[in-house]
Design a protein around this motif. Structure first.
Motif, mmCIF file in Angstrom:
data_model
loop_
_atom_site.group_PDB
_atom_site.id
_atom_site.type_symbol
_atom_site.label_atom_id
_atom_site.label_comp_id
_atom_site.label_asym_id
_atom_site.label_seq_id
_atom_site.Cartn_x
_atom_site.Cartn_y
_atom_site.Cartn_z
ATOM 1 N N GLU A 1 0.844 -1.208 0.000
ATOM 2 C CA GLU A 1 0.000 0.000 0.000
ATOM 3 C C GLU A 1 0.876 1.253 0.000
ATOM 4 N N LEU A 2 1.948 1.230 0.791
ATOM 5 C CA LEU A 2 2.839 2.393 0.842
ATOM 6 C C LEU A 2 3.574 2.596 -0.480
ATOM 7 N N ARG A 3 4.077 1.541 -1.081
ATOM 8 C CA ARG A 3 4.883 1.673 -2.302
ATOM 9 C C ARG A 3 4.041 1.904 -3.561
ATOM 10 N N TYR A 4 2.934 1.164 -3.667
ATOM 11 C CA TYR A 4 2.157 1.179 -4.910
ATOM 12 C C TYR A 4 0.767 1.799 -4.780
ATOM 13 N N GLY A 5 0.321 1.971 -3.544
ATOM 14 C CA GLY A 5 -1.059 2.413 -3.366
ATOM 15 C C GLY A 5 -2.041 1.266 -3.512
ATOM 16 N N VAL A 6 -1.540 0.045 -3.508
ATOM 17 C CA VAL A 6 -2.355 -1.163 -3.661
ATOM 18 C C VAL A 6 -2.000 -2.125 -2.542
ATOM 19 N N ALA A 7 -2.966 -2.425 -1.685
ATOM 20 C CA ALA A 7 -2.728 -3.366 -0.584
ATOM 21 C C ALA A 7 -2.930 -4.777 -1.120
ATOM 22 N N ARG A 8 -1.846 -5.561 -1.131
ATOM 23 C CA ARG A 8 -1.948 -6.947 -1.577
ATOM 24 C C ARG A 8 -0.899 -7.790 -0.872
ATOM 25 N N SER A 9 -1.222 -9.080 -0.755
ATOM 26 C CA SER A 9 -0.288 -10.017 -0.127
ATOM 27 C C SER A 9 -0.256 -11.297 -0.938
ATOM 28 N N ASP A 10 0.860 -11.540 -1.587
ATOM 29 C CA ASP A 10 1.006 -12.773 -2.349
ATOM 30 C C ASP A 10 1.041 -13.985 -1.435
ATOM 31 N N GLN A 11 1.551 -13.835 -0.210
ATOM 32 C CA GLN A 11 1.567 -14.959 0.729
ATOM 33 C C GLN A 11 0.158 -15.469 0.964
ATOM 34 N N VAL A 12 -0.790 -14.540 1.131
ATOM 35 C CA VAL A 12 -2.182 -14.915 1.366
ATOM 36 C C VAL A 12 -2.763 -15.563 0.114
ATOM 37 N N THR A 13 -2.493 -14.975 -1.046
ATOM 38 C CA THR A 13 -2.998 -15.526 -2.303
ATOM 39 C C THR A 13 -2.486 -16.946 -2.504
ATOM 40 N N TYR A 14 -1.178 -17.160 -2.314
ATOM 41 C CA TYR A 14 -0.597 -18.486 -2.511
ATOM 42 C C TYR A 14 -1.158 -19.488 -1.503
ATOM 43 N N ALA A 15 -1.345 -19.075 -0.276
ATOM 44 C CA ALA A 15 -1.898 -19.965 0.748
ATOM 45 C C ALA A 15 -3.333 -20.345 0.395
ATOM 46 N N PHE A 16 -4.120 -19.379 -0.102
ATOM 47 C CA PHE A 16 -5.508 -19.641 -0.484
ATOM 48 C C PHE A 16 -5.556 -20.637 -1.644
ATOM 49 N N VAL A 17 -4.737 -20.412 -2.658
ATOM 50 C CA VAL A 17 -4.702 -21.311 -3.813
ATOM 51 C C VAL A 17 -4.282 -22.714 -3.371
ATOM 52 N N ALA A 18 -3.281 -22.810 -2.512
ATOM 53 C CA ALA A 18 -2.838 -24.116 -2.020
ATOM 54 C C ALA A 18 -3.963 -24.826 -1.262
ATOM 55 N N ALA A 19 -4.710 -24.080 -0.462
ATOM 56 C CA ALA A 19 -5.817 -24.675 0.290
ATOM 57 C C ALA A 19 -6.916 -25.171 -0.651
ATOM 58 N N VAL A 20 -7.222 -24.406 -1.687
ATOM 59 C CA VAL A 20 -8.248 -24.813 -2.653
ATOM 60 C C VAL A 20 -7.802 -26.071 -3.399
ATOM 61 N N VAL A 21 -6.561 -26.086 -3.867
ATOM 62 C CA VAL A 21 -6.047 -27.248 -4.592
ATOM 63 C C VAL A 21 -6.055 -28.481 -3.693
ATOM 64 N N THR A 22 -5.609 -28.327 -2.458
ATOM 65 C CA THR A 22 -5.606 -29.444 -1.514
ATOM 66 C C THR A 22 -7.023 -29.961 -1.285
ATOM 67 N N SER A 23 -7.974 -29.061 -1.130
ATOM 68 C CA SER A 23 -9.374 -29.456 -0.928
ATOM 69 C C SER A 23 -9.909 -30.212 -2.134
ATOM 70 N N LEU A 24 -9.600 -29.723 -3.326
ATOM 71 C CA LEU A 24 -10.063 -30.400 -4.536
ATOM 72 C C LEU A 24 -9.462 -31.793 -4.661
ATOM 73 N N VAL A 25 -8.186 -31.918 -4.366
ATOM 74 C CA VAL A 25 -7.534 -33.229 -4.416
ATOM 75 C C VAL A 25 -8.198 -34.166 -3.410
ATOM 76 N N LEU A 26 -8.489 -33.663 -2.237
ATOM 77 C CA LEU A 26 -9.134 -34.479 -1.209
ATOM 78 C C LEU A 26 -10.526 -34.917 -1.661
ATOM 79 N N VAL A 27 -11.309 -34.015 -2.217
ATOM 80 C CA VAL A 27 -12.661 -34.338 -2.686
ATOM 81 C C VAL A 27 -12.599 -35.385 -3.803
ATOM 82 N N VAL A 28 -11.686 -35.199 -4.751
ATOM 83 C CA VAL A 28 -11.555 -36.159 -5.847
ATOM 84 C C VAL A 28 -11.112 -37.522 -5.314
ATOM 85 N N THR A 29 -10.171 -37.541 -4.391
ATOM 86 C CA THR A 29 -9.691 -38.798 -3.811
ATOM 87 C C THR A 29 -10.822 -39.525 -3.083
#
Length: 152
Positions: free
Chosen positions: A111-139
């Motif tokens: 937010e300070l540097r670009y004026g855009v508040a974002r966190s790639d750590q959160v995005t990557y964690a969310f994507v990993a959780a979704v993929v893990t959930s999908l793998v579990l459901v398919v299994t």
């Protein structure tokens, strides 16, 4: 920091490599950074307040490795360094809402540097959780199907 790595310039994002996460700060000059520091254990989901601190980068990083990582410069134009520093230093001492998901230290510095508040750590964690959930459901689905087929 190794001598072959670029030295920080005012307004640079500093990524600090902690054991289980990355801490982020903004370089404001003379060896100092401004960063958002949770008021209780960083890994606690119950933390909802943080304070903006100005400290020596060497103190904030401690023995952890760090580097300059202005990773979104190609996507978002950074504000001028002096404007970033001014905005950061105006916030020093302020208590702010904190959330691992939507208001963490990475959101703060982006937010300070670009004026855009974002966190790639959160995005990557969310994507990993979704993929893990999908793998579990398919299994589970495949296991159930095999169980039905063998039971017939």
């Amino acid at each position: 920091m190794a001598s072959d790595k670029p030295k920080p310039r005012v307004g640079d994002l500093i990524e600090i490599f902690r054991t289980f996460y990355r801490h982020w700060a903004i370089y404001v000059g003379d060896g100092y950074v401004v960063h958002l520091f949770p008021q209780s254990d960083i890994m606690s989901p119950m933390t909802d307040k943080a304070i903006v601190k100005k400290e020596l980068l060497s103190v904030v990083a401690g023995r952890d490795k760090y580097w300059v990582n202005n990773k979104h410069d190609g996507k978002y134009p950074p504000l001028p360094g002096n404007k970033i520093v001014q905005r950061a230093e105006e916030l020093v001492g302020e208590k702010m809402p904190y959330s691992l998901i939507c208001r963490n230290c990475e959101h703060f510095v982006n937010e300070l540097r670009y004026g855009v508040a974002r966190s790639d750590q959160v995005t990557y964690a969310f994507v990993a959780a979704v993929v893990t959930s999908l793998v579990l459901v398919v299994t589970i689905g495949i296991s159930g199907f095999i169980g039905i087929m063998l039971g017939s």
